[in-house]
Motif scaffolding. Structure first.
Motif, PDB file in Angstrom:
ATOM      1  N   ARG A   1     -19.907  -0.625  -7.859  1.00 16.81           N
ATOM      2  CA  ARG A   1     -18.894  -1.675  -7.795  1.00 16.81           C
ATOM      3  C   ARG A   1     -19.247  -2.757  -6.783  1.00 16.81           C
ATOM      4  O   ARG A   1     -18.886  -3.913  -6.945  1.00 16.81           O
TER       5      ARG A   1
ATOM      6  N   ILE B   1     -11.785 -15.823  -7.994  1.00 17.75           N
ATOM      7  CA  ILE B   1     -11.297 -14.451  -7.856  1.00 17.75           C
ATOM      8  C   ILE B   1     -10.563 -14.015  -9.120  1.00 17.75           C
ATOM      9  O   ILE B   1     -10.831 -12.957  -9.679  1.00 17.75           O
TER      10      ILE B   1
ATOM     11  N   ALA C   1     -12.317   8.320  -0.241  1.00 10.64           N
ATOM     12  CA  ALA C   1     -12.026   7.915  -1.618  1.00 10.64           C
ATOM     13  C   ALA C   1     -12.594   6.527  -1.898  1.00 10.64           C
ATOM     14  O   ALA C   1     -13.148   6.276  -2.970  1.00 10.64           O
ATOM     15  N   ILE C   2     -12.469   5.641  -0.932  1.00  8.11           N
ATOM     16  CA  ILE C   2     -12.976   4.276  -1.101  1.00  8.11           C
ATOM     17  C   ILE C   2     -14.494   4.282  -1.257  1.00  8.11           C
ATOM     18  O   ILE C   2     -15.045   3.681  -2.181  1.00  8.11           O
TER      19      ILE C   2
ATOM     20  N   GLN D   1     -11.671 -20.997  -4.657  1.00  6.28           N
ATOM     21  CA  GLN D   1     -11.886 -19.594  -4.333  1.00  6.28           C
ATOM     22  C   GLN D   1     -10.908 -18.713  -5.131  1.00  6.28           C
ATOM     23  O   GLN D   1     -11.288 -17.700  -5.704  1.00  6.28           O
TER      24      GLN D   1
ATOM     25  N   HIS E   1      -5.742   2.314  -5.912  1.00  5.27           N
ATOM     26  CA  HIS E   1      -6.464   1.609  -4.862  1.00  5.27           C
ATOM     27  C   HIS E   1      -5.916   0.188  -4.734  1.00  5.27           C
ATOM     28  O   HIS E   1      -5.497  -0.401  -5.724  1.00  5.27           O
ATOM     29  N   VAL E   2      -5.979  -0.337  -3.533  1.00  6.89           N
ATOM     30  CA  VAL E   2      -5.584  -1.726  -3.319  1.00  6.89           C
ATOM     31  C   VAL E   2      -6.787  -2.509  -2.806  1.00  6.89           C
ATOM     32  O   VAL E   2      -7.414  -2.118  -1.826  1.00  6.89           O
ATOM     33  N   LEU E   3      -7.134  -3.575  -3.486  1.00  3.01           N
ATOM     34  CA  LEU E   3      -8.198  -4.457  -3.015  1.00  3.01           C
ATOM     35  C   LEU E   3      -7.575  -5.731  -2.498  1.00  3.01           C
ATOM     36  O   LEU E   3      -6.684  -6.280  -3.132  1.00  3.01           O
ATOM     37  N   ILE E   4      -8.046  -6.196  -1.373  1.00  3.10           N
ATOM     38  CA  ILE E   4      -7.499  -7.429  -0.817  1.00  3.10           C
ATOM     39  C   ILE E   4      -8.531  -8.548  -0.942  1.00  3.10           C
ATOM     40  O   ILE E   4      -9.692  -8.377  -0.572  1.00  3.10           O
ATOM     41  N   TYR E   5      -8.105  -9.653  -1.506  1.00  2.00           N
ATOM     42  CA  TYR E   5      -8.965 -10.817  -1.660  1.00  2.00           C
ATOM     43  C   TYR E   5      -8.359 -11.978  -0.883  1.00  2.00           C
ATOM     44  O   TYR E   5      -7.176 -12.246  -1.016  1.00  2.00           O
ATOM     45  N   LEU E   6      -9.173 -12.667  -0.117  1.00  2.73           N
ATOM     46  CA  LEU E   6      -8.678 -13.826   0.638  1.00  2.73           C
ATOM     47  C   LEU E   6      -9.164 -15.126   0.008  1.00  2.73           C
ATOM     48  O   LEU E   6     -10.339 -15.262  -0.321  1.00  2.73           O
TER      49      LEU E   6
ATOM     50  N   ARG F   1     -11.435  -5.547 -14.001  1.00  2.00           N
ATOM     51  CA  ARG F   1     -11.710  -4.926 -12.716  1.00  2.00           C
ATOM     52  C   ARG F   1     -10.445  -4.361 -12.060  1.00  2.00           C
ATOM     53  O   ARG F   1     -10.510  -3.392 -11.341  1.00  2.00           O
TER      54      ARG F   1
ATOM     55  N   HIS G   1     -18.714 -12.399  -3.421  1.00  2.00           N
ATOM     56  CA  HIS G   1     -17.309 -12.072  -3.218  1.00  2.00           C
ATOM     57  C   HIS G   1     -17.179 -11.052  -2.095  1.00  2.00           C
ATOM     58  O   HIS G   1     -18.050 -10.196  -1.926  1.00  2.00           O
ATOM     59  N   VAL G   2     -16.076 -11.112  -1.379  1.00  2.00           N
ATOM     60  CA  VAL G   2     -15.793 -10.104  -0.356  1.00  2.00           C
ATOM     61  C   VAL G   2     -14.511  -9.368  -0.732  1.00  2.00           C
ATOM     62  O   VAL G   2     -13.487  -9.993  -0.965  1.00  2.00           O
ATOM     63  N   LEU G   3     -14.590  -8.051  -0.829  1.00  2.00           N
ATOM     64  CA  LEU G   3     -13.403  -7.239  -1.070  1.00  2.00           C
ATOM     65  C   LEU G   3     -13.038  -6.540   0.218  1.00  2.00           C
ATOM     66  O   LEU G   3     -13.912  -6.014   0.898  1.00  2.00           O
ATOM     67  N   ILE G   4     -11.772  -6.509   0.551  1.00  2.00           N
ATOM     68  CA  ILE G   4     -11.347  -5.841   1.775  1.00  2.00           C
ATOM     69  C   ILE G   4     -10.585  -4.571   1.414  1.00  2.00           C
ATOM     70  O   ILE G   4      -9.672  -4.600   0.596  1.00  2.00           O
ATOM     71  N   TYR G   5     -11.007  -3.477   1.994  1.00  2.00           N
ATOM     72  CA  TYR G   5     -10.352  -2.187   1.774  1.00  2.00           C
ATOM     73  C   TYR G   5      -9.810  -1.689   3.104  1.00  2.00           C
ATOM     74  O   TYR G   5     -10.526  -1.688   4.096  1.00  2.00           O
TER      75      TYR G   5
ATOM     76  N   GLU H   1       0.819  -1.222   0.000  1.00  2.11           N
ATOM     77  CA  GLU H   1       0.000   0.000   0.000  1.00  2.11           C
ATOM     78  C   GLU H   1       0.854   1.274   0.000  1.00  2.11           C
ATOM     79  O   GLU H   1       0.451   2.287  -0.557  1.00  2.11           O
TER      80      GLU H   1
ATOM     81  N   ALA I   1     -15.676   5.548  -4.591  1.00  2.41           N
ATOM     82  CA  ALA I   1     -15.539   4.556  -5.666  1.00  2.41           C
ATOM     83  C   ALA I   1     -16.715   3.579  -5.690  1.00  2.41           C
ATOM     84  O   ALA I   1     -17.049   3.024  -6.723  1.00  2.41           O
TER      85      ALA I   1
ATOM     86  N   THR J   1     -20.957  -8.647  -4.967  1.00  6.71           N
ATOM     87  CA  THR J   1     -19.751  -8.342  -4.215  1.00  6.71           C
ATOM     88  C   THR J   1     -20.114  -7.439  -3.042  1.00  6.71           C
ATOM     89  O   THR J   1     -20.908  -6.522  -3.197  1.00  6.71           O
TER      90      THR J   1
ATOM     91  N   SER K   1     -23.493  -6.734  -8.450  1.00  6.49           N
ATOM     92  CA  SER K   1     -22.081  -7.086  -8.605  1.00  6.49           C
ATOM     93  C   SER K   1     -21.768  -8.383  -7.871  1.00  6.49           C
ATOM     94  O   SER K   1     -20.716  -8.961  -8.049  1.00  6.49           O
TER      95      SER K   1
END
Lengths: 337, 337
Positions: free
Chosen positions: B117, A109, B108-109, A105, A93-98, A117, B93-97, A84, B112, B63, B61
């Protein structure tokens, strides 16, 4: 006054926004008839291009994805911070996917990324990842990928790793120098290349010291803390002569300490323990923990720098650079004496 | 055989995928002429609707976003797992910010998200979040939001919290019962409502015991571990009669233990320590740590259940349900004697 944007033009003409965008940029992909319709409508509605929306034309999302197995590990948390730092400087922007260690999974993703995206991906593969088709597909679409920590065997792409073999060798050698004679290696997900490296380092240290390398002294752990605690308790009960433990991932530490305590085994006088760990609490454990500490923050940073290099370069040139950053053996009380 | 999907139809007809989708669903938004073109092309190419792709028609989405300050805290890591359990069941889906405790980043997040999204947001506000305009804007667009742990004061929306006031009261009372007379409270981000609750609980326990509540015994910490270590060392040197510490966030634990050790203060005989913490390593610290342990996994799960309830209900009905799950005082050696 209503704001006229590409979306509004798209609605007005019943076309997609990307068609509008490309038509306004005079793209060869759009026919002359459509182009004319778009330009006329833009004029009619008094459309003013948004200077900040150039990302639309170049189809950029200004977003990068970080795909990792979990966030429980200090290593990943620190690596994310490194990533980051670089991304924020670049305005991304940074998106985190687990993936929660699941291949299915991870595939879902990466499939979602094919729609554009994200502009690029930094990832560490799941424990189940042996096939690499889903990564190859993404690369085929010119989405740059940089791996860190856990890399796949099959895809020849950029990666940032640490010297896993040497680190494990050092950890084992350290225990042997402290007069351990039977060293247990706690492994997890042997399919991962980093785990194979860590086992190989362990093997070399034993062989070098003239000690036998035997599967009997490798315990395959799981991602469930309770199960690991049970496995360890059973193992240590059956082999009370075990006097050294190398834990190859951070999450195993608590199970090791708890199992030893409940069996009445004192660390370090009965059993000495080294763990791969980036946790700040290593120094305040009872006893403080000797660790192999990985360059987590710097690895994240380096992976991001590589990725942005890829984003800047011409499409179609795959990233292949490979960086190896060294880990550090930090000796504390769990291996004293 | 090539797979015919909505995207392919859209390309063939130079229309947007949402137009295709709505045309196939006989939506009133699409004119009869376009509908006919779409249906004819679908027939010609032998298009078979994908039963799982109903999200396209409803512009979903599939998401959800989780917006949190950081991932270093075990609380957030466990909460994410709770959220993902529910989301995976629903096929989302789960996105983590990460906001890294910065309001600007959080704004900003959320901005968006206005483009559609994500379908919904689960969030815990940053330390800087006092204004709530950016959350209100998102709600005005009918994007459901559920807060957990750290909630804003101004937005009346659904949230899942724990009994912060009572927990802090219990922690302080526990120290007083163990004969502490001067209890230091380590605070962080006093603008947050959860922090005000925790200070209030501390105040009540002192007042109830007939002890003075004074600002002198509250130390404002930062998000920098080194700085916190320095602040604590300075504080404990200046006030050597301090015999109890309540740390209101997990990350302060290591700094407290290190500062005490380096000043030669023994835990628990010289200073007793309680910390809000969900870390598994609490039990293997030196000494093991008395904690207020929050229902992290369950909070994440409950927040996700609330959000999906909101996603199912009619648009325009804001979520307002408020859940309070209890935390637990777990007594260990750091408050013994």
């Amino acid at each position: 006054m209503e704001k006229i944007n590409i979306k509004r033009l798209a609605e007005e003409l019943n076309l997609s926004t990307s068609t509008i965008s490309r038509a306004l940029q005079d793209s060869y992909q759009i026919g002359p008839e459509t182009k004319q319709r778009v330009v006329e409508m833009a004029k009619k509605l008094n459309y003013v291009p948004n200077p900040h929306a150039s990302s639309l034309g170049s189809r950029k999302s200004n977003t990068i994805a970080v795909v990792i197995p979990e966030v429980f590990d200090s290593y990943f948390a620190q690596a994310i911070n490194g990533i980051e730092t670089v991304a924020q400087e670049k305005g991304y922007h940074v998106l985190i996917y687990l993936t929660h260690e699941r291949l299915e999974q991870e595939q879902a993703i990466l499939r979602a990324f094919q729609g554009g995206r994200v502009d690029g991906v930094i990832m560490s593969v799941s424990a189940e990842t042996t096939a690499a088709t889903h990564m190859q597909e993404l690369r085929d679409q010119n989405v740059p990928i940089v791996f860190f920590d856990r890399t796949p065997d099959e895809v020849d792409t950029a990666c940032v790793t640490t010297n896993d073999l040497e680190s494990s060798y050092l950890a084992t050698k350290h225990l042997l120098e402290r007069r351990c004679t039977t060293v247990l290696l706690l492994a997890i997900s042997r399919d991962l290349s980093i785990m194979r490296q860590r086992i190989e380092g362990y093997r070399r240290a034993l062989t070098e010291a003239g000690l036998p390398f035997t599967e009997d002294n490798i315990l395959d752990c799981t991602y469930d803390d309770e199960v690991n605690y049970e496995l360890l308790t059973k193992f240590l009960k059956a082999r009370p002569y075990t006097d050294g433990i190398v834990a190859t991932v951070e999450k195993l530490t608590t199970s090791v300490y708890q199992a030893c305590r409940n069996l009445g085994l004192r660390i370090p006088s009965d059993v000495k323990v080294v763990s791969f760990s980036n946790s700040r609490s290593a120094s305040i454990l009872n006893p403080s923990l000797t660790t192999i500490t990985q360059p987590a923050f710097d690895s994240g940073k380096a992976a991001a720098v590589l990725l942005f290099k890829g984003l800047k370069s011409k499409k179609g040139v795959p990233l292949t650079e490979k960086l190896v950053l060294p880990s550090e053996l930090i000796v504390r009380d769990s291996t004293a004496g």
